[in-house]
Design a protein around this motif. Structure first.
Motif, mmCIF file in Angstrom:
data_model
loop_
_atom_site.group_PDB
_atom_site.id
_atom_site.type_symbol
_atom_site.label_atom_id
_atom_site.label_comp_id
_atom_site.label_asym_id
_atom_site.label_seq_id
_atom_site.Cartn_x
_atom_site.Cartn_y
_atom_site.Cartn_z
ATOM 1 N N LYS A 41 -107.625 21.763 51.258
ATOM 2 C CA LYS A 41 -107.897 22.563 52.383
ATOM 3 C C LYS A 41 -107.528 21.621 53.552
ATOM 4 C CE LYS A 41 -110.846 26.252 51.493
ATOM 5 N NZ LYS A 41 -112.136 26.981 51.789
ATOM 6 N N GLU A 65 -113.862 18.360 60.700
ATOM 7 C CA GLU A 65 -114.757 19.113 61.521
ATOM 8 C C GLU A 65 -114.475 20.499 61.767
ATOM 9 O OE1 GLU A 65 -117.411 18.287 63.298
ATOM 10 O OE2 GLU A 65 -117.151 16.019 63.094
ATOM 11 N N TRP A 68 -115.425 22.154 58.119
ATOM 12 C CA TRP A 68 -116.887 22.254 57.443
ATOM 13 C C TRP A 68 -117.697 21.654 58.697
ATOM 14 C CZ3 TRP A 68 -112.771 19.768 54.476
ATOM 15 C CH2 TRP A 68 -112.574 20.669 53.380
ATOM 16 N N SER A 70 -119.628 23.144 60.770
ATOM 17 C CA SER A 70 -120.666 23.916 61.152
ATOM 18 C C SER A 70 -121.278 24.345 59.936
ATOM 19 C CB SER A 70 -120.204 25.266 61.918
ATOM 20 O OG SER A 70 -119.177 25.947 61.118
ATOM 21 N N SER A 71 -120.906 23.842 58.820
ATOM 22 C CA SER A 71 -121.449 24.097 57.599
ATOM 23 C C SER A 71 -122.593 23.259 57.071
ATOM 24 C CB SER A 71 -120.630 23.594 56.379
ATOM 25 O OG SER A 71 -119.167 24.201 56.305
ATOM 26 N N ALA A 72 -123.608 23.543 56.170
ATOM 27 C CA ALA A 72 -124.754 22.840 55.890
ATOM 28 C C ALA A 72 -124.447 21.374 55.638
ATOM 29 C CB ALA A 72 -125.446 23.300 54.548
ATOM 30 N N ASN A 74 -125.385 19.279 53.303
ATOM 31 C CA ASN A 74 -124.973 18.864 51.989
ATOM 32 C C ASN A 74 -123.401 19.258 51.679
ATOM 33 O OD1 ASN A 74 -127.335 17.987 51.555
ATOM 34 N ND2 ASN A 74 -128.096 19.691 50.408
ATOM 35 N N THR A 75 -122.866 20.439 52.340
ATOM 36 C CA THR A 75 -121.605 20.797 52.184
ATOM 37 C C THR A 75 -120.747 19.561 52.911
ATOM 38 O OG1 THR A 75 -122.254 23.129 52.040
ATOM 39 C CG2 THR A 75 -119.919 22.631 52.567
ATOM 40 N N TRP A 76 -121.033 19.376 54.234
ATOM 41 C CA TRP A 76 -120.315 18.624 55.015
ATOM 42 C C TRP A 76 -120.022 17.279 54.294
ATOM 43 C CZ3 TRP A 76 -117.152 17.240 58.890
ATOM 44 C CH2 TRP A 76 -117.343 15.909 59.382
ATOM 45 N N ARG A 79 -117.811 17.721 51.137
ATOM 46 C CA ARG A 79 -116.411 17.631 51.598
ATOM 47 C C ARG A 79 -115.883 16.508 52.180
ATOM 48 N NH1 ARG A 79 -116.983 21.255 48.225
ATOM 49 N NH2 ARG A 79 -117.033 23.527 48.958
ATOM 50 N N LYS A 172 -124.521 31.415 67.652
ATOM 51 C CA LYS A 172 -124.544 32.089 66.459
ATOM 52 C C LYS A 172 -125.847 33.017 66.615
ATOM 53 C CE LYS A 172 -122.516 28.710 63.140
ATOM 54 N NZ LYS A 172 -122.816 27.836 61.924
ATOM 55 N N ARG A 185 -120.767 37.675 57.164
ATOM 56 C CA ARG A 185 -120.015 37.012 58.364
ATOM 57 C C ARG A 185 -121.076 36.734 59.299
ATOM 58 N NH1 ARG A 185 -118.664 39.146 63.240
ATOM 59 N NH2 ARG A 185 -119.735 41.382 62.472
#
Length: 324
Positions: A41, A65, A68, A70-72, A74-76, A79, A172, A185
């Motif tokens: 990606k 940025e 990811w 705005s991701s959690a 751990n995900t940030w 990645r 959000k 979503r």
């Protein structure tokens, strides 16, 4: 004997070729699958057909940025770690290419403490002569509104109520909405944030000569290959909206004492502002209204009464005649 993959050198090596070669070098299928998401990606985002040597560090950070940010946490971190492994792998083999910039740093786990900056430290930083008016205004607004960084950076001049010291932000929603087939979503709602005299003094100076477009813009026009929506470009100057990554890098530049990536984080303004309000005796309900948190447990970390407030409430336990 395993096959040896010969790669072109220098500018002939494309982003996609480098990504595929890195993934092919991994032996564990699970690692290939997980790293493939991040590297694939990111390569698509920066342009897979471009020469690897033409990609700047900040472009990698911006891609992380956008994909990811705005991701959690751990995900940030996962990645970012995968892309860091890819760029490091390329460097170790002598290929000219980008690195993950210092400002796109690993985030602390959710249960760790975010630093609280003192009001004096915040005031001194904003008062420094070498800090540009744009950064002074952004940091003051983040502190006084206690809003999320992305919310303030997304504000346009037309949204501002300068007399009322307020503006709507796209936040959000509390409840995600479910699409067909079970896909979730994130829902967005408009909520109002308020600022005080500090930001009120700075904003008119920052907006001199502009009446439309993003409040916070870059100092240079975007390059010809960068695609932006009309809302993200100032119609009067042609300057693009300041991104989260750029804003975070600027803050790090002015606060890093132990090298790039060691400075303050933008979220610390929101965290510090709410903590200071809690220390001054703001009620839990007022903190929820200011922060726009939907759950009380999310604001309890900021509910820190001052020693004077604790002493005052303790006096209520004294014998009746002691309080006369």
């Amino acid at each position: 004997m395993p096959a040896v993959l010969l790669l072109p050198t220098g500018k002939a090596l494309t982003v996609r070729t480098a990504a595929d070669a890195f993934l092919d070098s991994l032996a564990n299928p699970n690692t290939v699958r997980n790293y493939g998401i991040a590297v694939g990606k990111t390569a698509d985002r920066v342009g897979e057909g471009r020469p690897l040597a033409s990609v700047a560090d900040d472009e990698i950070g911006e891609a992380l940025e956008l994909l990811w940010g705005s991701s959690a946490v751990n995900t940030w971190n996962a990645r970012r770690g995968a892309v860091l492994s890819w760029t490091s792998w390329c460097t170790e083999r002598g290929y000219d290419g980008p690195a993950v910039p210092a400002w796109a740093k690993r985030l602390p786990p959710p249960d760790s403490d975010t630093p609280v900056r003192s009001k004096m430290a915040i005031d001194r930083l904003i008062a420094r002569r070498e800090v540009h008016l744009r950064e002074k205004t952004l940091w003051r607004m983040l502190y006084e509104t206690c809003a999320r960084s992305e919310e303030i950076l997304d504000v346009n001049i037309e949204d501002l109520d300068l007399a009322g010291r307020r503006c709507p932000v796209k936040s959000k929603g509390a409840q995600p909405k479910v699409r067909r087939r079970g896909a979730v979503r994130a829902d967005y709602v408009l909520e109002t944030v308020f600022w005080d005299a500090g930001a009120a003094r700075l904003l008119p100076r920052l907006l001199t000569g502009r009446t439309r477009g993003p409040v916070f813009v870059t100092h240079r026009r975007p390059g010809p290959g960068k695609m932006l929506s009309a809302r993200d470009v100032c119609p009067d100057t042609g300057l693009a909206r300041l991104s989260y990554g750029q804003a975070r890098a600027l803050l790090d530049q002015h606060t890093a004492l132990a090298g790039p990536g060691t400075g303050w984080d933008l979220h610390e303004y929101r965290h510090s502002g709410l903590t200071h309000l809690g220390e001054q005796g703001a009620s839990e309900l007022m903190l929820m209204a200011k922060s726009r948190h939907k759950k009380a447990e999310n604001v309890r970390r900021y509910f820190k009464p001052s020693p004077e407030a604790i002493a005052e409430v303790t006096s209520l336990l004294a014998p009746g005649d002691a309080r006369r």
